[in-house]
Design a protein around this motif. Structure first.
Motif, short mmCIF file in Angstrom:
data_model
loop_
_atom_site.label_atom_id
_atom_site.label_comp_id
_atom_site.label_asym_id
_atom_site.label_seq_id
_atom_site.Cartn_x
_atom_site.Cartn_y
_atom_site.Cartn_z
N GLY A 45 45.15 40.16 41.52
CA GLY A 45 44.10 39.54 42.32
C GLY A 45 44.27 38.05 42.49
O GLY A 45 44.01 37.50 43.57
N SER A 46 44.71 37.37 41.43
CA SER A 46 44.70 35.91 41.45
C SER A 46 45.83 35.30 42.27
O SER A 46 45.62 34.28 42.94
N ILE A 77 44.97 44.45 31.34
CA ILE A 77 44.10 43.43 31.94
C ILE A 77 44.95 42.36 32.62
O ILE A 77 44.64 41.92 33.74
N LEU A 78 46.03 41.94 31.96
CA LEU A 78 46.88 40.87 32.49
C LEU A 78 47.44 41.22 33.86
O LEU A 78 47.36 40.41 34.80
N VAL A 79 48.00 42.41 34.00
CA VAL A 79 48.59 42.83 35.28
C VAL A 79 47.52 42.89 36.37
O VAL A 79 47.73 42.44 37.51
N SER A 80 46.36 43.43 36.04
CA SER A 80 45.28 43.55 37.02
C SER A 80 44.81 42.17 37.49
O SER A 80 44.57 41.95 38.68
N VAL A 109 40.71 37.57 41.76
CA VAL A 109 40.49 36.98 43.09
C VAL A 109 39.49 35.83 42.99
O VAL A 109 39.69 34.75 43.56
N LEU A 110 38.38 36.06 42.27
CA LEU A 110 37.33 35.05 42.13
C LEU A 110 37.87 33.78 41.46
O LEU A 110 37.72 32.67 41.99
N VAL A 111 38.49 33.94 40.31
CA VAL A 111 38.98 32.78 39.56
C VAL A 111 40.16 32.13 40.27
O VAL A 111 40.25 30.90 40.36
N LEU A 114 38.12 46.13 39.05
CA LEU A 114 37.18 45.09 38.60
C LEU A 114 37.92 43.86 38.06
O LEU A 114 37.50 42.73 38.31
N TYR A 115 39.01 44.08 37.36
CA TYR A 115 39.80 42.95 36.88
C TYR A 115 40.52 42.26 38.04
O TYR A 115 40.67 41.03 38.05
#
Length: 265
Positions: free
Chosen positions: A226-227, A219-222, A17-19, A11-12
């Protein structure tokens, strides 16, 4: 490898990916979307959301700075003036958050209020950047170089406070200020200089939040998983997409988020 995959939250990653995609298309939207997303969707403590997003931004914008540096689209004098204002104000703001107590209601209220204000300013600038620049050009015109230098330092100081408290402002607010102060600077050098300045700003602020204990490495790694690929793909595809449409859509989302922070609590 199994432990690493277990450490990554899908989810993170999807949020990254979105941001990351929006940042790749528009050049803004990192902190203004990621921090509210972490707070409102995932229920992360505001201070943890801001601190984690700051280190997230420092990593992603380092890549952008390397590209702009290679293409020689960074004005290092402008970056230095911005940093002259932002670095000391970032340190002072971190100290203020430490003094307030990062888990206190006062600090949490300060973060959410400043975040709401910064999001509102960002949305307005996304909507009305061109009219604002035309009005500024008619009413103010070209400023005296010494005054421009002082205003650049002041802009850096304001960004230092805003970004440290809310993680918002380094993109849309910084770029708009530079466009007004340096009308003869090419758009590429404006964006490149803003991104280059955002690296030490977000890194110092992020390290300050790390000292305060408000970084979540999981959270940071996840998010980065994606980003990073999303930013690369979106940057390539951005030439075929209407940037204006994406900016307007992003501004509408930010206004809705502002309403959530201001009126719902």
């Amino acid at each position: 490898m199994t432990n690493l995959l277990h450490y990554i939250d899908p989810l993170y990653v999807l949020s990254g990916v979105l941001v990351g995609g929006l940042v790749g298309f528009t050049g803004v939207g990192g902190g203004s979307l990621m921090t509210p997303l972490l707070i409102l969707l995932f229920g992360i403590h505001p201070a943890t959301a801001v601190g984690t997003d700051l280190l997230y931004a420092s990593v992603t914008k380092t890549g952008g700075s390397l590209v702009h540096g290679y293409n020689k689209t960074i004005d290092w004098k402008v970056v230095g003036l911005l940093a002259l204002g932002s670095v000391p104000m970032t340190a002072l703001t971190v100290f203020a958050l430490y003094y307030l107590g990062i888990d206190s209601k006062a600090a949490q209220g300060l973060i959410t209020r400043v975040l709401g204000i910064a999001l509102f300013i960002t949305a307005i600038l996304l909507f009305f950047r061109k009219p604002i620049m035309r009005l500024y050009d008619r009413r103010v015109g070209v400023l005296e170089p010494r005054l421009v230098s002082r205003l650049t330092i002041f802009t850096g100081a304001v960004l230092g406070v805003l970004v440290t408290i809310s993680s918002v402002g380094a993109g849309a607010i910084g770029v708009t200020a530079l466009v007004l102060l340096y009308p003869k600077l090419s758009p590429q050098r404006i964006v490149g200089s803003d991104i280059a300045h955002a690296v030490p700003l977000t890194l110092i602020a992020g390290l300050g939040h790390s000292f305060l204990g408000t970084i979540d490495l999981h959270i940071l790694v996840s998010l980065l998983c994606g980003s990073i690929p999303a930013i690369i793909v979106a940057s390539i595809a951005s030439a075929r997409t209407s940037e204006t449409a994406v900016r307007v859509a992003l501004a509408c989302v930010l206004l809705l988020v502002c309403a959530r922070f201001w009126f719902i609590g």
